[in-house]
Motif scaffolding. Sequence first.
Motif, PDB file in Angstrom:
ATOM      1  N   THR A  23       0.850  -1.192   0.000  1.00  0.00           N
ATOM      2  CA  THR A  23       0.000   0.000   0.000  1.00  0.00           C
ATOM      3  C   THR A  23       0.883   1.238   0.000  1.00  0.00           C
ATOM      4  OG1 THR A  23      -0.132  -0.035   2.414  1.00  0.00           O
ATOM      5  CG2 THR A  23      -1.919  -1.119   1.196  1.00  0.00           C
ATOM      6  N   TYR A  24       0.339   2.319  -0.491  1.00  0.00           N
ATOM      7  CA  TYR A  24       1.094   3.562  -0.650  1.00  0.00           C
ATOM      8  C   TYR A  24       0.373   4.696   0.064  1.00  0.00           C
ATOM      9  CZ  TYR A  24       3.201   0.817  -4.423  1.00  0.00           C
ATOM     10  OH  TYR A  24       3.823  -0.167  -5.137  1.00  0.00           O
ATOM     11  N   ASP A  25       1.139   5.707   0.424  1.00  0.00           N
ATOM     12  CA  ASP A  25       0.580   6.893   1.055  1.00  0.00           C
ATOM     13  C   ASP A  25       0.599   8.049   0.066  1.00  0.00           C
ATOM     14  OD1 ASP A  25       0.161   5.701   3.565  1.00  0.00           O
ATOM     15  OD2 ASP A  25       2.276   6.006   4.097  1.00  0.00           O
ATOM     16  N   GLY A  26      -0.401   8.903   0.161  1.00  0.00           N
ATOM     17  CA  GLY A  26      -0.447  10.093  -0.671  1.00  0.00           C
ATOM     18  C   GLY A  26      -0.839   9.801  -2.108  1.00  0.00           C
ATOM     19  N   PRO A  27      -0.949  10.834  -2.934  1.00  0.00           N
ATOM     20  CA  PRO A  27      -1.326  10.663  -4.342  1.00  0.00           C
ATOM     21  C   PRO A  27      -0.179  10.080  -5.161  1.00  0.00           C
ATOM     22  CG  PRO A  27      -0.874  12.966  -3.881  1.00  0.00           C
ATOM     23  CD  PRO A  27      -0.794  12.252  -2.561  1.00  0.00           C
ATOM     24  N   ASP A  28      -0.476   9.689  -6.387  1.00  0.00           N
ATOM     25  CA  ASP A  28       0.477   9.037  -7.285  1.00  0.00           C
ATOM     26  C   ASP A  28       1.469  10.065  -7.837  1.00  0.00           C
ATOM     27  OD1 ASP A  28       1.786   7.773  -9.404  1.00  0.00           O
ATOM     28  OD2 ASP A  28       0.038   6.589  -9.954  1.00  0.00           O
ATOM     29  N   PRO A  29       2.738  10.065  -7.363  1.00  0.00           N
ATOM     30  CA  PRO A  29       3.681  11.106  -7.800  1.00  0.00           C
ATOM     31  C   PRO A  29       4.063  10.995  -9.274  1.00  0.00           C
ATOM     32  CG  PRO A  29       4.808   9.450  -6.468  1.00  0.00           C
ATOM     33  CD  PRO A  29       3.343   9.133  -6.397  1.00  0.00           C
ATOM     34  N   GLY A  30       4.194   9.765  -9.783  1.00  0.00           N
ATOM     35  CA  GLY A  30       4.560   9.597 -11.190  1.00  0.00           C
ATOM     36  C   GLY A  30       3.480  10.089 -12.125  1.00  0.00           C
ATOM     37  N   TYR A  31       2.228   9.801 -11.784  1.00  0.00           N
ATOM     38  CA  TYR A  31       1.112  10.251 -12.617  1.00  0.00           C
ATOM     39  C   TYR A  31       1.022  11.777 -12.589  1.00  0.00           C
ATOM     40  CZ  TYR A  31      -3.363   9.658 -15.018  1.00  0.00           C
ATOM     41  OH  TYR A  31      -4.379   9.683 -15.955  1.00  0.00           O
ATOM     42  N   ILE A  32       1.169  12.366 -11.404  1.00  0.00           N
ATOM     43  CA  ILE A  32       1.099  13.818 -11.270  1.00  0.00           C
ATOM     44  C   ILE A  32       2.231  14.486 -12.049  1.00  0.00           C
ATOM     45  CG2 ILE A  32       1.369  15.714  -9.601  1.00  0.00           C
ATOM     46  CD1 ILE A  32      -0.211  13.978  -7.617  1.00  0.00           C
ATOM     47  N   PHE A  33       3.426  13.899 -11.975  1.00  0.00           N
ATOM     48  CA  PHE A  33       4.574  14.416 -12.726  1.00  0.00           C
ATOM     49  C   PHE A  33       4.263  14.450 -14.221  1.00  0.00           C
ATOM     50  CE2 PHE A  33       8.735  13.365 -14.831  1.00  0.00           C
ATOM     51  CZ  PHE A  33       9.368  14.571 -14.586  1.00  0.00           C
ATOM     52  N   GLY A  34       3.704  13.363 -14.751  1.00  0.00           N
ATOM     53  CA  GLY A  34       3.363  13.311 -16.170  1.00  0.00           C
ATOM     54  C   GLY A  34       2.270  14.295 -16.544  1.00  0.00           C
ATOM     55  N   LEU A  35       1.266  14.401 -15.695  1.00  0.00           N
ATOM     56  CA  LEU A  35       0.154  15.305 -15.982  1.00  0.00           C
ATOM     57  C   LEU A  35       0.613  16.762 -15.944  1.00  0.00           C
ATOM     58  CD1 LEU A  35      -2.784  15.023 -16.708  1.00  0.00           C
ATOM     59  CD2 LEU A  35      -3.358  14.957 -14.276  1.00  0.00           C
ATOM     60  N   GLU A  36       1.458  17.104 -14.980  1.00  0.00           N
ATOM     61  CA  GLU A  36       1.976  18.472 -14.906  1.00  0.00           C
ATOM     62  C   GLU A  36       2.818  18.810 -16.130  1.00  0.00           C
ATOM     63  OE1 GLU A  36       2.290  19.206 -10.072  1.00  0.00           O
ATOM     64  OE2 GLU A  36       4.001  18.337 -11.158  1.00  0.00           O
ATOM     65  N   ASN A  37       3.642  17.872 -16.592  1.00  0.00           N
ATOM     66  CA  ASN A  37       4.452  18.117 -17.791  1.00  0.00           C
ATOM     67  C   ASN A  37       3.591  18.234 -19.038  1.00  0.00           C
ATOM     68  OD1 ASN A  37       7.165  18.322 -16.864  1.00  0.00           O
ATOM     69  ND2 ASN A  37       7.201  16.111 -16.505  1.00  0.00           N
ATOM     70  N   LEU A  38       2.576  17.394 -19.140  1.00  0.00           N
ATOM     71  CA  LEU A  38       1.660  17.477 -20.276  1.00  0.00           C
ATOM     72  C   LEU A  38       0.988  18.846 -20.318  1.00  0.00           C
ATOM     73  CD1 LEU A  38       0.071  16.166 -22.619  1.00  0.00           C
ATOM     74  CD2 LEU A  38      -1.497  15.232 -20.894  1.00  0.00           C
ATOM     75  N   ILE A  39       0.511  19.314 -19.182  1.00  0.00           N
ATOM     76  CA  ILE A  39      -0.136  20.626 -19.113  1.00  0.00           C
ATOM     77  C   ILE A  39       0.847  21.727 -19.487  1.00  0.00           C
ATOM     78  CG2 ILE A  39      -1.100  22.323 -17.489  1.00  0.00           C
ATOM     79  CD1 ILE A  39      -2.413  19.901 -16.034  1.00  0.00           C
ATOM     80  N   ARG A  40       2.072  21.634 -18.971  1.00  0.00           N
ATOM     81  CA  ARG A  40       3.081  22.657 -19.269  1.00  0.00           C
ATOM     82  C   ARG A  40       3.385  22.726 -20.759  1.00  0.00           C
ATOM     83  NH1 ARG A  40       8.116  21.981 -20.354  1.00  0.00           N
ATOM     84  NH2 ARG A  40       8.170  19.847 -19.520  1.00  0.00           N
ATOM     85  N   ILE A  41       3.550  21.567 -21.395  1.00  0.00           N
ATOM     86  CA  ILE A  41       3.881  21.543 -22.825  1.00  0.00           C
ATOM     87  C   ILE A  41       2.728  22.099 -23.653  1.00  0.00           C
ATOM     88  CG2 ILE A  41       4.414  20.038 -24.787  1.00  0.00           C
ATOM     89  CD1 ILE A  41       5.842  18.189 -22.721  1.00  0.00           C
ATOM     90  N   LEU A  42       1.501  21.742 -23.307  1.00  0.00           N
ATOM     91  CA  LEU A  42       0.343  22.279 -24.031  1.00  0.00           C
ATOM     92  C   LEU A  42       0.210  23.782 -23.821  1.00  0.00           C
ATOM     93  CD1 LEU A  42      -2.272  19.446 -23.417  1.00  0.00           C
ATOM     94  CD2 LEU A  42      -1.255  20.079 -25.613  1.00  0.00           C
ATOM     95  N   GLN A  43       0.541  24.266 -22.645  1.00  0.00           N
ATOM     96  CA  GLN A  43       0.527  25.706 -22.399  1.00  0.00           C
ATOM     97  C   GLN A  43       1.585  26.409 -23.246  1.00  0.00           C
ATOM     98  OE1 GLN A  43       1.029  25.697 -18.129  1.00  0.00           O
ATOM     99  NE2 GLN A  43      -1.157  26.038 -17.756  1.00  0.00           N
ATOM    100  N   ASP A  44       2.763  25.788 -23.382  1.00  0.00           N
ATOM    101  CA  ASP A  44       3.809  26.352 -24.238  1.00  0.00           C
ATOM    102  C   ASP A  44       3.348  26.417 -25.690  1.00  0.00           C
ATOM    103  OD1 ASP A  44       5.450  26.612 -22.067  1.00  0.00           O
ATOM    104  OD2 ASP A  44       6.679  24.856 -22.504  1.00  0.00           O
ATOM    105  N   ILE A  45       2.680  25.359 -26.142  1.00  0.00           N
ATOM    106  CA  ILE A  45       2.151  25.350 -27.517  1.00  0.00           C
ATOM    107  C   ILE A  45       1.114  26.453 -27.665  1.00  0.00           C
ATOM    108  CG2 ILE A  45       0.773  24.019 -29.168  1.00  0.00           C
ATOM    109  CD1 ILE A  45       2.120  21.486 -28.019  1.00  0.00           C
ATOM    110  N   GLN A  46       0.250  26.616 -26.660  1.00  0.00           N
ATOM    111  CA  GLN A  46      -0.778  27.650 -26.714  1.00  0.00           C
ATOM    112  C   GLN A  46      -0.170  29.051 -26.786  1.00  0.00           C
ATOM    113  OE1 GLN A  46      -3.178  28.169 -23.138  1.00  0.00           O
ATOM    114  NE2 GLN A  46      -5.032  28.336 -24.389  1.00  0.00           N
ATOM    115  N   GLU A  47       0.932  29.239 -26.092  1.00  0.00           N
ATOM    116  CA  GLU A  47       1.589  30.552 -26.082  1.00  0.00           C
ATOM    117  C   GLU A  47       2.504  30.740 -27.267  1.00  0.00           C
ATOM    118  OE1 GLU A  47       3.503  30.566 -22.320  1.00  0.00           O
ATOM    119  OE2 GLU A  47       1.623  30.539 -21.179  1.00  0.00           O
ATOM    120  N   GLY A  48       2.643  29.717 -28.104  1.00  0.00           N
ATOM    121  CA  GLY A  48       3.449  29.844 -29.308  1.00  0.00           C
ATOM    122  C   GLY A  48       4.934  29.698 -29.102  1.00  0.00           C
ATOM    123  N   GLU A  49       5.337  29.087 -27.988  1.00  0.00           N
ATOM    124  CA  GLU A  49       6.762  28.926 -27.717  1.00  0.00           C
ATOM    125  C   GLU A  49       7.335  27.738 -28.475  1.00  0.00           C
ATOM    126  OE1 GLU A  49       7.477  28.731 -23.557  1.00  0.00           O
ATOM    127  OE2 GLU A  49       6.439  30.623 -23.134  1.00  0.00           O
TER     128      GLU A  49
END
Length: 401
Positions: A375-401
Amino acid sequence: MVVQDSADPGDARGGVRLEPFLHQVGGHLSVLQYDAHTVCKPLISREQRFYEALPLAMKRFTPQYKGTVTVHLWRDSRGHLSLVAHPQKENREHFEVSPESTAVTMWQTLQQTTGSGAGARPLAQWQHQQRALVLQESPTKALLRSEFHFSTQMSSRMDDAHGSQAERRGFNPWGLLCHQAHLSRLCTEYPEDKRHRFLLLENVVSPYTHPCILDLKMGTRQHGDDASEEKKARHMRKCEQSTSACLGVRICGMQVYQTDKKHFLCKDKYYGRKLSAEGFRQGLCQFLHNGARRRTELLQPILQRLQALLTVIRAQSSYRFYSSSLLIIYDGQEPLEMTPGGQHPPEAPQMAKVDVRMIDFAHTTYKGSWKEHTTYDGPDPGYIFGLENLIRILQDIQEGE
């Protein structure tokens, strides 16, 4: 769609023949279409328990769970293999539709082309060809060769008079290849009267005319707690050699409707495994491009949905979504005539329709799940890491970077 085959009696009587799901872009288990709004897949107990104990906050980000159905392998009078489901008696009338469906026609033609006794040979050959590209060609050339297309209309013939198979790429092969491998395994390992249980799940792409689908393998770890040492090492290598390690996310498959050519551009998991971080970003750009322009109006609603999912995942203590995927979906059929700048006319503003869904929970673990030794404690760090990076990259695309 489920097919009632009235031409063949026997074991199929009273049952419904399942179709290969033509919009399966990733994964290795065969996904089948049950009716217009429902798909089914082989039942894995851990995944069933996940759906049955699903936290309320996650339900808007997962397919609706519709229960289970009994399925068996059946061979008709022409030698075609099918999987036949037996729904509840009161539901059978709903499933009686014409047997002349596109998916069944495709599948039967494929069987006639390869031979019903060919087993998984076409799948094995196709996978071998994909691996050979990586070994024998430059990465750029291999990626170009792994690209394929399928038309929204079924080709009338698979082979020409000279035996050419050029037309075979007139449809997305992934779902059919998974289906063929699954039937081959069932034929080898089980008798035809063996009953199997399948999960019934919402078909999350049914509302879309031309569903554009991006399948993302999420997290920095892909093996479950029950994986053997050999399987664990294999999955760790895949992560280390792909963007799973550096970004926590990698492309596992996609299809994008190209409005200029009226077909889908498709990429498979072998393409996704070879991408660098910059290649992953370019893959996202390609997913948003319809052949004529980038669908910039999709970025904000996708980002809003991903941010909402991130909030939910951060609140789920003890969950680990090992080897699960995240689907991003939009319609290749644009809702209204667009202006040259990609904006809707001022008199008819309309939010682009998108969806984000988590799928594939065969290796998901959480506190209180049955027979869990870890059993594990707290939220899934690997999933959160991937989701945060996905959001960041899409935000960069949105801003035209």
